[in-house]
Write an enzyme that holds these catalytic residues in place. Structure first.
Site, PDB file in Angstrom:
ATOM      1  N   ASP A   1       0.838  -1.202   0.000  1.00 25.20           N
ATOM      2  CA  ASP A   1       0.000   0.000   0.000  1.00 25.20           C
ATOM      3  C   ASP A   1       0.878   1.259   0.000  1.00 25.20           C
ATOM      4  O   ASP A   1       0.369   2.383  -0.039  1.00 25.20           O
ATOM      5  CB  ASP A   1      -1.010  -0.010   1.158  1.00 25.20           C
ATOM      6  CG  ASP A   1      -0.373  -0.102   2.523  1.00 25.20           C
ATOM      7  OD1 ASP A   1       0.872  -0.146   2.604  1.00 25.20           O
ATOM      8  OD2 ASP A   1      -1.121  -0.124   3.521  1.00 25.20           O
ATOM      9  N   SER A   2       2.218   1.060  -0.007  1.00 25.70           N
ATOM     10  CA  SER A   2       3.132   2.177  -0.271  1.00 25.70           C
ATOM     11  C   SER A   2       2.804   2.806  -1.622  1.00 25.70           C
ATOM     12  O   SER A   2       3.224   3.932  -1.901  1.00 25.70           O
ATOM     13  CB  SER A   2       4.583   1.693  -0.253  1.00 25.70           C
ATOM     14  OG  SER A   2       4.749   0.576  -1.098  1.00 25.70           O
TER      15      SER A   2
ATOM     16  N   GLU B   1      -1.288  -5.481   8.725  1.00 28.42           N
ATOM     17  CA  GLU B   1      -0.517  -4.857   9.801  1.00 28.42           C
ATOM     18  C   GLU B   1      -1.173  -5.104  11.149  1.00 28.42           C
ATOM     19  O   GLU B   1      -2.400  -5.056  11.257  1.00 28.42           O
ATOM     20  CB  GLU B   1      -0.427  -3.342   9.570  1.00 28.42           C
ATOM     21  CG  GLU B   1       0.327  -2.976   8.305  1.00 28.42           C
ATOM     22  CD  GLU B   1       0.441  -1.465   8.082  1.00 28.42           C
ATOM     23  OE1 GLU B   1       0.053  -0.680   8.980  1.00 28.42           O
ATOM     24  OE2 GLU B   1       0.905  -1.077   6.999  1.00 28.42           O
TER      25      GLU B   1
ATOM     26  N   GLU C   1       9.155  -3.964  10.513  1.00 30.92           N
ATOM     27  CA  GLU C   1       9.582  -2.667   9.968  1.00 30.92           C
ATOM     28  C   GLU C   1      10.128  -1.763  11.068  1.00 30.92           C
ATOM     29  O   GLU C   1       9.469  -1.569  12.100  1.00 30.92           O
ATOM     30  CB  GLU C   1       8.394  -1.990   9.251  1.00 30.92           C
ATOM     31  CG  GLU C   1       8.763  -0.625   8.680  1.00 30.92           C
ATOM     32  CD  GLU C   1       7.794  -0.109   7.625  1.00 30.92           C
ATOM     33  OE1 GLU C   1       6.837  -0.825   7.252  1.00 30.92           O
ATOM     34  OE2 GLU C   1       8.004   1.039   7.176  1.00 30.92           O
TER      35      GLU C   1
ATOM     36  N   LYS D   1      -0.933  -9.495   3.073  1.00 25.50           N
ATOM     37  CA  LYS D   1      -0.189  -8.940   4.213  1.00 25.50           C
ATOM     38  C   LYS D   1      -1.093  -7.996   4.980  1.00 25.50           C
ATOM     39  O   LYS D   1      -1.800  -7.185   4.361  1.00 25.50           O
ATOM     40  CB  LYS D   1       1.065  -8.205   3.722  1.00 25.50           C
ATOM     41  CG  LYS D   1       1.817  -7.491   4.848  1.00 25.50           C
ATOM     42  CD  LYS D   1       3.206  -7.060   4.428  1.00 25.50           C
ATOM     43  CE  LYS D   1       3.287  -5.730   3.735  1.00 25.50           C
ATOM     44  NZ  LYS D   1       2.810  -4.591   4.537  1.00 25.50           N
TER      45      LYS D   1
ATOM     46  N   ASP E   1      -0.894  -6.316  -0.308  1.00 25.34           N
ATOM     47  CA  ASP E   1      -1.229  -5.685   0.969  1.00 25.34           C
ATOM     48  C   ASP E   1      -2.738  -5.573   1.145  1.00 25.34           C
ATOM     49  O   ASP E   1      -3.464  -5.252   0.200  1.00 25.34           O
ATOM     50  CB  ASP E   1      -0.672  -4.254   0.978  1.00 25.34           C
ATOM     51  CG  ASP E   1       0.381  -4.061   2.039  1.00 25.34           C
ATOM     52  OD1 ASP E   1       0.424  -4.857   3.006  1.00 25.34           O
ATOM     53  OD2 ASP E   1       1.172  -3.109   1.895  1.00 25.34           O
TER      54      ASP E   1
HETATM   55  O1  KIV Z   1       3.509  -1.055   1.602  1.00 22.70           O
HETATM   56  C1  KIV Z   1       4.675  -1.458   1.494  1.00 22.70           C
HETATM   57  O2  KIV Z   1       5.336  -1.295   0.478  1.00 22.70           O
HETATM   58  C2  KIV Z   1       5.246  -2.152   2.632  1.00 22.70           C
HETATM   59  C3  KIV Z   1       6.721  -2.331   2.620  1.00 22.70           C
HETATM   60  C4  KIV Z   1       7.369  -1.049   2.888  1.00 22.70           C
HETATM   61  C5  KIV Z   1       7.151  -3.395   3.521  1.00 22.70           C
HETATM   62  O3  KIV Z   1       4.563  -2.529   3.540  1.00 22.70           O
END
Ligand code: KIV
Length: 276
Positions: free
Chosen positions: A56-57, A126, A193, A124, A95
């Site tokens: 989600d970056s 959090e 992280e 993924k 994500d």
């Molecule tokens: O969203 C993302 O790219 C991430 C990485 C920085 C691990 O969670």
């Protein structure tokens, strides 16, 4: 992407959860990068990246937001689908964005969408102990899960900024306990992280599943960075753990190859990329 049948007999078959577990057992560092489109996916795959994350970056590096909070499930699905078309060998993780796993039913519905519509092989999310029920629910439905601990960018407004986590003893102890709980609940990978080296190492030693770090020091099972950061594209002040591999490379492919090599030889992260 290769079909299951085409994969048979390939000299370097596509990476799956068993490959990642074997890499941990044999001490081979796992090289991971983010990607958001088919062209870069093809490139990072060719460079030998083991795992590709549609993070989600993308809210920050693609959409130009200040945080990852505005990203939606539809955004991730769109980019994951593009990335899936570019991959041959790397394992694809997508994500789960902010609030897309706020309860078990929502989490399952969205994880299924990421896999069916986005082509993801793992999702993924959090969070620590508070996500154990969610991880358990996904695992019961055979959805592979990566649990993201340490700095959790989706909680940036609650935390009050992007800060190193687990520096005090109580926080570090809690993170270790959370990591064990998430593994027991069925998490297949833990991503850590922005934590001190010592804590990264302690989590890696505690868990049987692979631990991938970003700013978690050299003693974890693998490393991940945002692709645009290693290519020197992202503007502004970079976090300490970022290394620009483009500055000494002749092309983006060469930069990605140099990153994968540096992770595999454990030259990256160097002390200047780590927290104590
Ligand atoms: O969203 C993302 O790219 C991430 C990485 C920085 C691990 O969670």
């Amino acid at each position: 992407m290769y079909t299951q049948l085409e994969q048979r007999g390939m000299p370097r078959p596509p990476v799956n959860v068993s490959t990642l577990a074997k890499m941990k057992a044999e001490g081979e560092a796992i090289a991971c990068l983010t990607a958001y489109d088919a062209s870069f996916a093809r490139l990072v795959d060719e460079a030998g990246t083991d795992l590709v994350l549609v993070g989600d970056s993308l809210g920050m590096v693609i959409q130009g937001h200040d945080t990852t909070v505005p990203v939606t499930v539809d955004d991730i699905i769109y980019h994951s689908r593009c990335v899936a078309r570019g991959l041959r060998r790397a394992f694809l993780v997508a994500d789960m964005p902010f609030m897309s796993y706020s309860d078990r039913h929502r989490a399952l519905d969205n994880a299924v969408r990421l896999m069916q519509e986005g082509g993801a092989m793992m999702v993924k999310l959090e969070g620590g102990a508070e996500q154990i029920r969610i991880v358990e629910h996904l695992a019961q439905h055979d959805i592979p899960v990566c649990a993201h601990l340490g700095l959790r960018p989706q909680s940036v407004h609650k935390i009050g900024g992007f800060k190193v986590q687990g520096r005090d003893e109580a926080q570090a102890r809690q993170m270790l306990e959370d990591a064990r709980g998430l593994e027991a609940a069925g998490a297949d990978i833990v991503l850590l992280e922005c934590v001190p080296n010592e804590l990264g190492e302690a989590v890696r030693e505690t868990l049987a599943v692979p631990v991938i770090g970003i700013g978690a020091g050299p003693k974890v099972d693998g490393q991940i960075l945002v692709l645009y950061d290693i290519l020197g594209i992202t503007g502004g002040r970079m976090p300490r753990f970022v290394k620009d591999f483009m500055s000494e490379a002749g092309s983006p492919l060469e930069a990605c190859v140099a990153y994968v090599r540096a992770v595999k030889t454990r030259e990256y992260p160097a002390p200047e990329h780590c927290f104590s």
